[in-house]
Design a protein around this motif. Structure first.
Motif, PDB file in Angstrom:
ATOM      1  N   PRO A 288      -2.108  -6.066  10.736  1.00 10.02           N
ATOM      2  CA  PRO A 288      -0.940  -6.789  11.250  1.00 10.02           C
ATOM      3  C   PRO A 288       0.086  -7.193  10.198  1.00 10.02           C
ATOM      4  CG  PRO A 288      -2.744  -8.327  10.968  1.00 10.02           C
ATOM      5  CD  PRO A 288      -3.280  -6.974  10.579  1.00 10.02           C
ATOM      6  N   PHE A 289       0.103  -6.549   9.027  1.00  9.76           N
ATOM      7  CA  PHE A 289       1.145  -6.738   8.014  1.00  9.76           C
ATOM      8  C   PHE A 289       1.267  -8.197   7.577  1.00  9.76           C
ATOM      9  CE2 PHE A 289       2.297  -3.429  11.078  1.00  9.76           C
ATOM     10  CZ  PHE A 289       2.213  -2.309  10.263  1.00  9.76           C
ATOM     11  N   LEU A 290       0.145  -8.741   7.167  1.00  2.14           N
ATOM     12  CA  LEU A 290       0.124 -10.144   6.749  1.00  2.14           C
ATOM     13  C   LEU A 290       0.625 -10.291   5.312  1.00  2.14           C
ATOM     14  CD1 LEU A 290      -3.320 -11.238   8.223  1.00  2.14           C
ATOM     15  CD2 LEU A 290      -1.045 -11.618   9.180  1.00  2.14           C
ATOM     16  N   PRO A 291       1.255 -11.415   4.994  1.00  2.54           N
ATOM     17  CA  PRO A 291       1.710 -11.649   3.621  1.00  2.54           C
ATOM     18  C   PRO A 291       0.541 -11.593   2.645  1.00  2.54           C
ATOM     19  CG  PRO A 291       2.638 -13.274   5.130  1.00  2.54           C
ATOM     20  CD  PRO A 291       1.602 -12.530   5.899  1.00  2.54           C
ATOM     21  N   GLY A 292       0.761 -10.918   1.516  1.00  2.00           N
ATOM     22  CA  GLY A 292      -0.246 -10.876   0.474  1.00  2.00           C
ATOM     23  C   GLY A 292      -1.113  -9.639   0.457  1.00  2.00           C
ATOM     24  N   VAL A 293      -0.978  -8.761   1.452  1.00  4.24           N
ATOM     25  CA  VAL A 293      -1.846  -7.588   1.527  1.00  4.24           C
ATOM     26  C   VAL A 293      -1.207  -6.362   0.867  1.00  4.24           C
ATOM     27  CG1 VAL A 293      -3.066  -6.025   3.085  1.00  4.24           C
ATOM     28  CG2 VAL A 293      -2.947  -8.458   3.619  1.00  4.24           C
ATOM     29  N   SER A 294       0.080  -6.162   1.073  1.00  6.78           N
ATOM     30  CA  SER A 294       0.797  -5.040   0.463  1.00  6.78           C
ATOM     31  C   SER A 294       0.864  -5.223  -1.052  1.00  6.78           C
ATOM     32  CB  SER A 294       2.203  -4.956   1.048  1.00  6.78           C
ATOM     33  OG  SER A 294       2.962  -3.961   0.419  1.00  6.78           O
ATOM     34  N   ARG A 295       1.032  -4.092  -1.791  1.00 10.11           N
ATOM     35  CA  ARG A 295       1.034  -4.180  -3.251  1.00 10.11           C
ATOM     36  C   ARG A 295       1.641  -2.931  -3.893  1.00 10.11           C
ATOM     37  NH1 ARG A 295      -4.825  -5.515  -3.676  1.00 10.11           N
ATOM     38  NH2 ARG A 295      -4.121  -6.602  -1.817  1.00 10.11           N
ATOM     39  N   ILE A 296       1.831  -3.021  -5.216  1.00 16.32           N
ATOM     40  CA  ILE A 296       2.244  -1.881  -6.030  1.00 16.32           C
ATOM     41  C   ILE A 296       1.065  -1.503  -6.920  1.00 16.32           C
ATOM     42  CG2 ILE A 296       3.895  -0.983  -7.697  1.00 16.32           C
ATOM     43  CD1 ILE A 296       5.181  -1.838  -5.072  1.00 16.32           C
ATOM     44  N   LYS A 297       0.752  -0.206  -6.968  1.00 12.67           N
ATOM     45  CA  LYS A 297      -0.332   0.303  -7.795  1.00 12.67           C
ATOM     46  C   LYS A 297       0.230   1.103  -8.972  1.00 12.67           C
ATOM     47  CE  LYS A 297      -4.453  -0.244  -5.503  1.00 12.67           C
ATOM     48  NZ  LYS A 297      -5.773  -0.572  -6.109  1.00 12.67           N
ATOM     49  N   THR A 298      -0.459   1.071 -10.104  1.00 16.76           N
ATOM     50  CA  THR A 298      -0.194   2.017 -11.173  1.00 16.76           C
ATOM     51  C   THR A 298      -1.230   3.129 -11.082  1.00 16.76           C
ATOM     52  OG1 THR A 298      -1.580   0.820 -12.764  1.00 16.76           O
ATOM     53  CG2 THR A 298       0.768   0.295 -12.724  1.00 16.76           C
ATOM     54  N   VAL A 299      -0.776   4.359 -11.348  1.00 12.84           N
ATOM     55  CA  VAL A 299      -1.669   5.513 -11.328  1.00 12.84           C
ATOM     56  C   VAL A 299      -1.411   6.340 -12.578  1.00 12.84           C
ATOM     57  CG1 VAL A 299      -2.404   7.577 -10.088  1.00 12.84           C
ATOM     58  CG2 VAL A 299      -1.657   5.563  -8.796  1.00 12.84           C
ATOM     59  N   ASP A 300      -2.465   6.651 -13.314  1.00 16.46           N
ATOM     60  CA  ASP A 300      -2.334   7.491 -14.492  1.00 16.46           C
ATOM     61  C   ASP A 300      -1.971   8.914 -14.066  1.00 16.46           C
ATOM     62  OD1 ASP A 300      -3.725   9.476 -16.601  1.00 16.46           O
ATOM     63  OD2 ASP A 300      -3.226   7.595 -17.622  1.00 16.46           O
ATOM     64  N   ARG A 301      -0.976   9.500 -14.706  1.00 15.32           N
ATOM     65  CA  ARG A 301      -0.458  10.810 -14.303  1.00 15.32           C
ATOM     66  C   ARG A 301      -1.467  11.936 -14.518  1.00 15.32           C
ATOM     67  NH1 ARG A 301       5.480  10.884 -14.822  1.00 15.32           N
ATOM     68  NH2 ARG A 301       5.323  13.058 -15.445  1.00 15.32           N
ATOM     69  N   THR A 302      -2.426  11.723 -15.410  1.00 14.94           N
ATOM     70  CA  THR A 302      -3.396  12.771 -15.721  1.00 14.94           C
ATOM     71  C   THR A 302      -4.749  12.531 -15.068  1.00 14.94           C
ATOM     72  OG1 THR A 302      -2.321  13.154 -17.859  1.00 14.94           O
ATOM     73  CG2 THR A 302      -4.555  14.011 -17.572  1.00 14.94           C
ATOM     74  N   SER A 303      -5.288  11.341 -15.265  1.00 17.34           N
ATOM     75  CA  SER A 303      -6.633  11.057 -14.762  1.00 17.34           C
ATOM     76  C   SER A 303      -6.652  10.585 -13.315  1.00 17.34           C
ATOM     77  CB  SER A 303      -7.301   9.996 -15.638  1.00 17.34           C
ATOM     78  OG  SER A 303      -6.631   8.739 -15.487  1.00 17.34           O
ATOM     79  N   GLY A 304      -5.532  10.009 -12.853  1.00 16.52           N
ATOM     80  CA  GLY A 304      -5.504   9.444 -11.519  1.00 16.52           C
ATOM     81  C   GLY A 304      -6.076   8.045 -11.437  1.00 16.52           C
TER      82      GLY A 304
END
Length: 399
Positions: A288-304
């Motif tokens: 239900p799109f509650l505050p605090g659940v969405s986020r930004i992730k970092t992903v390594d371009r080689t290892s993932g």
């Protein structure tokens, strides 16, 4: 919640972009400190600035008009010209909205466009189930197209039209060259055609499938990085061979302790950018799109390898690093939509983080409606934001 087409989340329950169909000299009031730059666009999703100073804008298309996806050329004065019309588009069964061209990116004189799920799946016999559509509107949904554009064509073209027959040729592996009779040409090819769906059998429905929906695309030196909002993945595509592999898969996100809703929700990766050699991926999250659940992730371009970068968000759909010498801030765009019944409405916002863990400040003082992407013009101190349902681009002053 099943991972459905991201535009359904935005449109039904509801990255770098600029677009225009009217002159910048005729800017209309929007609200507070925002102003409409352009209107009448076909649900704009993404754009990219060219070396000629133009903006290429991807438009999902007109609802109930199959194959009305479009890419437009927007000159600095706001004049819009069609680059390519007739791109794949179909009605998404999950929300009854148009699905076609999503985001785009530029590498040299080649434009790469992510084509979404279209109408590749239909509703199953039970809520939350999906079946393959035996009668799709296009053979090249869930694909990445490459459009090779000369600088001469960009400056003078009067537009090209892709036909259904030419779509079939593209699906067959051919490169299609278009001419509009004015002496300028473009060529198009399919870089990669992902499966439209994957088997996702249920005890009561072995034929159930899970849709594929390429959404964000970012060009590297020799690769493309593509987010898939339907399959919750980040895919790395080799440009030389067209082969691809999953770089990262995103797990369901645990709900907040004691909060309403299910124990976990879909991640739904959308916007993608990069900083310090790492990829930044926005996870829109699911109902239900509650505050605090969405986020930004970092992903390594080689290892993932992946990790949380900015958390505590609600409906992040884009992230943009802001470089000032050695200092980097981050802009995060959050979408808004009509919420799931019983839950409070969300608010669209551009939030500025001085560090990933700092308390953000809200950049926009105006009301944004269904924003899908943002672009910063550092020379003028203006952020351009695309509004999906209104078919507009608004500008937000930025310090």
């Amino acid at each position: 919640m099943h991972a459905i087409h991201i535009r359904t989340l935005i449109r039904r329950v509801a990255i770098v972009t600029f677009g225009a169909s009217a002159s910048l000299a005729n800017i209309a009031a929007h609200a507070d400190d925002c102003a409409v730059v352009a209107s009448g666009l076909r649900a704009p999703i993404g754009s990219v600035l060219t070396e000629e100073g133009d903006l290429l804008v991807s438009e999902t298309g007109t609802l109930n008009v199959p194959n009305s996806g479009r890419i437009s050329i927007v000159s600095p004065d706001g004049t819009r010209r069609t680059l390519l019309d007739g791109l794949p588009q179909g009605t998404n069964a999950a929300g009854g909205d148009a699905s076609g061209p999503n985001s785009l990116t530029l590498r040299g004189r080649t434009v790469y466009v992510a084509i979404g799920q279209g109408d590749t799946v239909i509703l199953g016999p039970m809520m939350g189930t999906w079946l393959p559509n035996p009668d799709v509107s296009s053979p090249i949904f869930s694909a990445i197209l490459a459009i090779h554009l000369s600088s001469a064509a960009e400056r003078q073209t009067k537009g090209f039209q892709l036909t259904e027959q030419q779509q079939m040729r593209l699906a067959g592996g051919e490169t299609v060259t278009l001419s509009n009779g004015g002496g300028d040409r473009i060529s198009i090819e399919v870089v990669v055609d992902f499966p439209d769906y994957e088997s996702d059998p249920l005890p009561d429905l072995p034929a159930n499938v899970r849709n594929s929906n390429p959404f964000g695309v970012l060009a590297g030196e020799n690769n493309l990085f593509v987010t898939n909002g339907g399959l919750n993945r980040l895919v790395k595509v080799d440009l030389a061979s067209g082969t691809y592999a999953t770089l990262a898969s995103f797990d369901r996100i645990q709900n907040l302790a004691g909060a309403a809703g299910p124990p976990s929700v879909e991640p739904v990766p959308t916007g993608i950018s990069q900083v310090h050699g790492e990829l930044l991926v926005s996870l829109f999250s699911g109902a239900p799109f509650l505050p605090g659940v969405s986020r930004i992730k970092t992903v390594d371009r080689t290892s993932g390898d992946q990790s949380d970068f900015i958390t505590g968000l609600r409906t992040a759909i884009g992230v943009l690093p802001l470089r000032n010498g050695s200092d980097i801030d981050y802009l995060v765009l959050e979408n808004n939509f009509a919420p799931v019944p019983g839950f409070p409405p969300t608010g669209a916002a551009i939030k500025r983080f001085e560090t990933p863990t700092s308390t953000p400040t809200k950049v926009n003082q105006c009301t944004l409606d269904r924003p899908t992407s943002m672009s910063l013009d550092q020379s003028s101190g203006t952020i351009y934001v695309t509004e999906l349902l209104r078919g507009t681009v608004v500008k937000v002053p930025f310090d």
